[in-house]
Design an enzyme around this catalytic site. Structure first.
Site, mmCIF file in Angstrom:
data_model
loop_
_atom_site.group_PDB
_atom_site.id
_atom_site.type_symbol
_atom_site.label_atom_id
_atom_site.label_comp_id
_atom_site.label_asym_id
_atom_site.label_seq_id
_atom_site.Cartn_x
_atom_site.Cartn_y
_atom_site.Cartn_z
ATOM 1 N N GLY A 46 16.816 20.691 39.866
ATOM 2 C CA GLY A 46 17.582 21.287 38.884
ATOM 3 C C GLY A 46 18.658 22.532 39.120
ATOM 4 O O GLY A 46 18.218 23.205 40.101
ATOM 5 N N GLN A 51 23.997 29.624 38.914
ATOM 6 C CA GLN A 51 23.353 29.424 39.998
ATOM 7 C C GLN A 51 24.104 29.622 41.286
ATOM 8 O O GLN A 51 23.944 30.085 42.530
ATOM 9 C CB GLN A 51 22.195 28.781 40.290
ATOM 10 N N CYS A 88 11.979 28.122 41.721
ATOM 11 C CA CYS A 88 13.199 28.348 41.332
ATOM 12 C C CYS A 88 14.122 28.545 42.523
ATOM 13 O O CYS A 88 13.915 29.310 43.431
ATOM 14 C CB CYS A 88 13.538 29.311 40.414
ATOM 15 N N LEU A 89 15.393 27.803 42.818
ATOM 16 C CA LEU A 89 15.993 27.866 43.983
ATOM 17 C C LEU A 89 16.433 29.459 44.113
ATOM 18 O O LEU A 89 17.045 29.834 45.122
ATOM 19 C CB LEU A 89 17.210 27.119 43.883
ATOM 20 N N HIS A 130 13.544 25.016 32.054
ATOM 21 C CA HIS A 130 13.829 25.909 33.258
ATOM 22 C C HIS A 130 15.291 26.071 33.265
ATOM 23 O O HIS A 130 15.968 27.228 33.250
ATOM 24 C CB HIS A 130 13.260 25.487 34.469
ATOM 25 N N GLU A 131 16.085 24.912 33.119
ATOM 26 C CA GLU A 131 17.679 25.063 33.176
ATOM 27 C C GLU A 131 18.141 25.557 31.994
ATOM 28 O O GLU A 131 19.163 26.379 31.964
ATOM 29 C CB GLU A 131 18.027 23.541 33.483
ATOM 30 N N HIS A 134 17.974 29.460 32.234
ATOM 31 C CA HIS A 134 19.185 29.933 33.067
ATOM 32 C C HIS A 134 20.419 30.205 32.378
ATOM 33 O O HIS A 134 20.970 31.049 32.497
ATOM 34 C CB HIS A 134 19.285 29.019 34.425
HETATM 35 ZN ZN ZN Z 1 15.742 28.074 38.533
#
Ligand code: ZN
Length: 164
Positions: A46, A51, A88-89, A130-131, A134
């Site tokens: 995701g 991001q 998380c990226l 999670h998204e 963000h």
């Molecule tokens: Zn994330």
């Protein structure tokens, strides 16, 4: 299409609430295509626009069932509870067991303005929450218990000072 660098903690763009998309144009379609390419290259399941430094309310995801995107997402409902080793990226290579609702449903629109709705439990339910976090400017660090969060923040600060 293009692969963008993924912003990492403590980049302030990750703390900004994304703005609603109002123009459903070619630029939006390119953004979604770029986000998907960036997510697959990472690799991740995701990614939200902030991001990659774009404060628009858009996220993409693929939990192995094909690429999807949601513009102007709204978290409609959640239920149950499930603990999962979440990463998380934007906080690379770190995972914490985090309890969240097992099921979630998100509605929004696609790049053409058509209604979409995604719902699921376990991994899909987790990715949607999670998204959506963000989009609100919330990182998974905020979902950690008090003591774990303090320790994580200390480690991340030390790391960013070493690499600065
Ligand atoms: Zn994330």
């Amino acid at each position: 299409m293009a692969i963008f660098p993924i912003r990492t903690f403590p980049d302030p763009v990750l703390r900004m609430r994304a703005s609603p998309v109002i123009e459903f144009d070619e630029e939006l379609r390119r953004l979604v295509a770029d986000m998907l390419e960036t997510m697959y290259a990472a690799p991740g399941v995701g990614l939200t626009a902030n991001q990659i430094g774009v404060a628009s309310s858009v996220f993409v995801f693929d939990i192995g069932e094909g690429p999807h995107h949601v513009v102007n997402p709204v978290l409609e409902e959640t239920s149950g509870s499930w603990t999962y080793e979440e990463g998380c990226l934007s906080v690379p290579e770190r995972y914490w067991p985090i309890a969240r609702p097992a099921f979630s449903a998100v509605s929004g629109v696609d790049v053409f303005g058509g209604q979409v709705r995604y719902e699921g439990d376990q991994l899909l339910g987790r990715v949607l929450q999670h998204e959506f976090d963000h989009i609100q400017g919330t990182l998974l660090l905020s979902r950690l218990g008090r003591r774990t969060r303090k320790q994580a923040l200390r480690e991340l600060r030390e790391e960013s000072m070493r690499s600065a």
